[in-house]
Motif scaffolding. Structure first.
Motif, short mmCIF file in Angstrom:
data_model
loop_
_atom_site.label_atom_id
_atom_site.label_comp_id
_atom_site.label_asym_id
_atom_site.label_seq_id
_atom_site.Cartn_x
_atom_site.Cartn_y
_atom_site.Cartn_z
N THR A 64 0.84 -1.20 0.00
CA THR A 64 0.00 0.00 0.00
C THR A 64 0.87 1.25 0.00
N LYS A 65 1.94 1.22 0.79
CA LYS A 65 2.84 2.38 0.84
C LYS A 65 3.67 2.51 -0.44
N ALA A 66 3.94 1.39 -1.09
CA ALA A 66 4.75 1.41 -2.31
C ALA A 66 4.00 1.99 -3.50
N HIS A 67 2.71 1.73 -3.57
CA HIS A 67 1.93 2.04 -4.78
C HIS A 67 1.99 3.51 -5.21
N PRO A 68 1.84 4.50 -4.31
CA PRO A 68 1.88 5.89 -4.76
C PRO A 68 3.21 6.28 -5.43
N PHE A 69 4.30 5.67 -4.99
CA PHE A 69 5.60 5.98 -5.59
C PHE A 69 5.67 5.45 -7.02
N LEU A 70 5.12 4.27 -7.25
CA LEU A 70 5.09 3.73 -8.62
C LEU A 70 4.19 4.59 -9.50
N GLU A 71 3.04 4.97 -8.96
CA GLU A 71 2.12 5.82 -9.73
C GLU A 71 2.77 7.15 -10.09
N ARG A 72 3.54 7.72 -9.16
CA ARG A 72 4.18 9.00 -9.43
C ARG A 72 5.27 8.84 -10.51
N ALA A 73 6.01 7.74 -10.46
CA ALA A 73 7.05 7.50 -11.47
C ALA A 73 6.42 7.35 -12.85
N ILE A 74 5.29 6.65 -12.93
CA ILE A 74 4.59 6.48 -14.21
C ILE A 74 4.12 7.84 -14.73
N GLU A 75 3.62 8.64 -13.83
CA GLU A 75 3.14 9.97 -14.20
C GLU A 75 4.28 10.83 -14.74
N LEU A 76 5.48 10.68 -14.14
CA LEU A 76 6.62 11.51 -14.55
C LEU A 76 7.22 11.04 -15.88
#
Length: 432
Positions: free
Chosen positions: A50-62
């Motif tokens: 759960t804590k990991a997911h926002p970081f992956l989403e942000r990398a995809i966005e970038l």
């Protein structure tokens, strides 16, 4: 791959993100950190992912075009979603953009869960060619041999992993289990007892309990109680897996299956390797096990994984003399000890015995473990070659290799233990 180092790395990455919030690789690093904590059981898997997911989403966005993004999406598909087709798809996209050692390591990890072991060997061999100093690649090569029940080869690669990085913890559990399953119970017990504390306190408890489960089941109770207490604590994930292994070794299949069902319900990432772990082989016959593991990736092929079924639970006492004679004849006529990678399982198959039966035969019939038994024949072969003029051109190490050894350290240590002198002193004495 240890908790302090992962946390140190994530601390650095947080500083980078604070300074450069649009740097995608830093976000992917945080995603990897949490993924490792959850996968290794150092944090509750649901919490970690759960804590990991926002970081992956942000990398995809970038920058979704980065090959590292595809690589991390493959991690998520494999370990969290249990979606192998998607995991392979992301991996292939990563490879098309830029090949990396992580691609070959990831392919190895995924192929082994399907039992496609030869293909997995091919991929990890390429990873080792690309980076011959990768502790993860050595670990994965060892894991492949471990799954194939080629424990001596597994031990060599796990030890290489630790030679490259002595404080790496990734190989510790299976190295100890390889000692245990190879029949070297005392070495396994010493290994687990000497693990550092508190860094590996739970593995220390679980490992010693596994050894006791095979050698002295009555001694396993204390360890089981300690592990069961941890089922409600912060190390619940690791305790669950260790208990499944201990229960299986004790023949408590109902308890093992009950905990496996719980682990699958919680989607603990390590259960992706359930079908191929040699310790869990006795569970494979149960319909409940088959139904549970189908929830992970669906139907598995497992064509390369050893599937030999044991015929009996124990070697009858009255059969020890008969099998002792058969084993002695086999060793003298066929000389299997000359093969450096000879394993307990291979020797057991030659006698049409399960590995644990052969361990009992060696312990009770010869008062030796597997390593002591086989290396005794190798020492005798070495001594014969020292006295043979046809082998005078070889060095001591060359003679040792010709006799079946594949490690200078093991040869020197065992020779001195067996004869009371060094190989060089022995040769000098014989050539007088």
């Amino acid at each position: 791959m240890s908790e302090p180092e992962i946390e140190t790395g994530m601390k650095i990455l947080r500083k980078i993100i604070a300074d450069q919030p649009d740097f995608p690789l830093a976000h992917l690093g945080m995603h990897l950190g949490y993924t490792l904590l959850g996968t290794l059981g150092l944090m509750s898997a649901p919490e970690a992912f759960t804590k990991a997911h926002p970081f992956l989403e942000r990398a995809i966005e970038l920058d979704e075009t980065l090959p590292e993004v595809q690589l991390h999406l493959s991690f998520k598909s494999f370990l969290q979603d249990w979606d192998l087709p998607s995991a392979y798809q992301h991996l292939n996209k990563s490879f098309e953009q830029r090949p990396s050692v992580e691609y070959y390591q990831s392919m190895t990890s995924m192929l082994v869960t399907e039992g496609k072991l030869q293909a997995a060997h091919n991929y990890i061999d390429i990873a080792l060619q690309i980076d011959p100093f990768s502790t993860i690649s050595f670990h994965l090569k060892g894991f492949l041999f471990y799954v194939q029940e080629r424990y001596q080869s597994a031990i060599q690669y796990y030890e290489k992993s630790l030679e490259v990085k002595p404080d790496a913890h990734v190989s510790l559990a299976e190295l100890g289990q390889a000692f245990l399953l190879s029949g070297d119970h005392q070495r396994a017990l010493s290994f687990f007892e000497e693990l550092p504390v508190p860094a590996d306190d739970l593995l220390k408890i679980g490992g010693t309990t596994m050894v006791h489960a095979i050698t002295s089941p009555e001694k396993a109770s204390a360890g089981l109680r300690l592990l069961e207490k941890e089922l409600e604590g912060p190390q619940m994930d690791r305790a669950t897996i260790l208990l499944i292994l201990c229960y299986t070794l004790l023949g408590k299949n109902d308890q093992a299956l009950e905990l496996l069902a719980r682990a699958i319900e919680l989607k603990l990432p390590v259960v992706v390797y359930t079908q191929i772990d040699p310790i869990l082989k006795p569970l494979r016959e149960f319909p409940e096990f088959q139904a549970l593991t189908r929830q992970i990736f669906g139907k598995q092929t497992l064509e390369d994984v050893p599937t030999r079924k044991y015929k009996k639970a124990l070697l009858p006492k009255g059969k020890i003399t008969e099998y002792k004679r058969q084993l002695t004849t086999l060793m003298e006529k066929e000389k299997p000890y000359l093969r450096p990678e000879l394993s307990l399982r291979e020797l057991a198959v030659s006698l049409d015995l399960p590995p644990n039966h052969l361990s009992q035969l060696l312990n009770e019939g010869f008062a030796q473990n597997f390593a002591e038994f086989v290396n005794s024949y190798r020492i005798a072969a070495f001594q014969a070659k020292v006295a043979d003029p046809n082998f005078q051109h070889l060095t001591l190490l060359g003679l040792a290799y010709e006799s079946g050894f594949n490690s200078k350290t093991v040869f020197n240590t065992f020779f001195k233990k067996k004869t009371g002198m060094t190989p060089a002193a022995y040769r000098k004495q014989q050539l007088r």
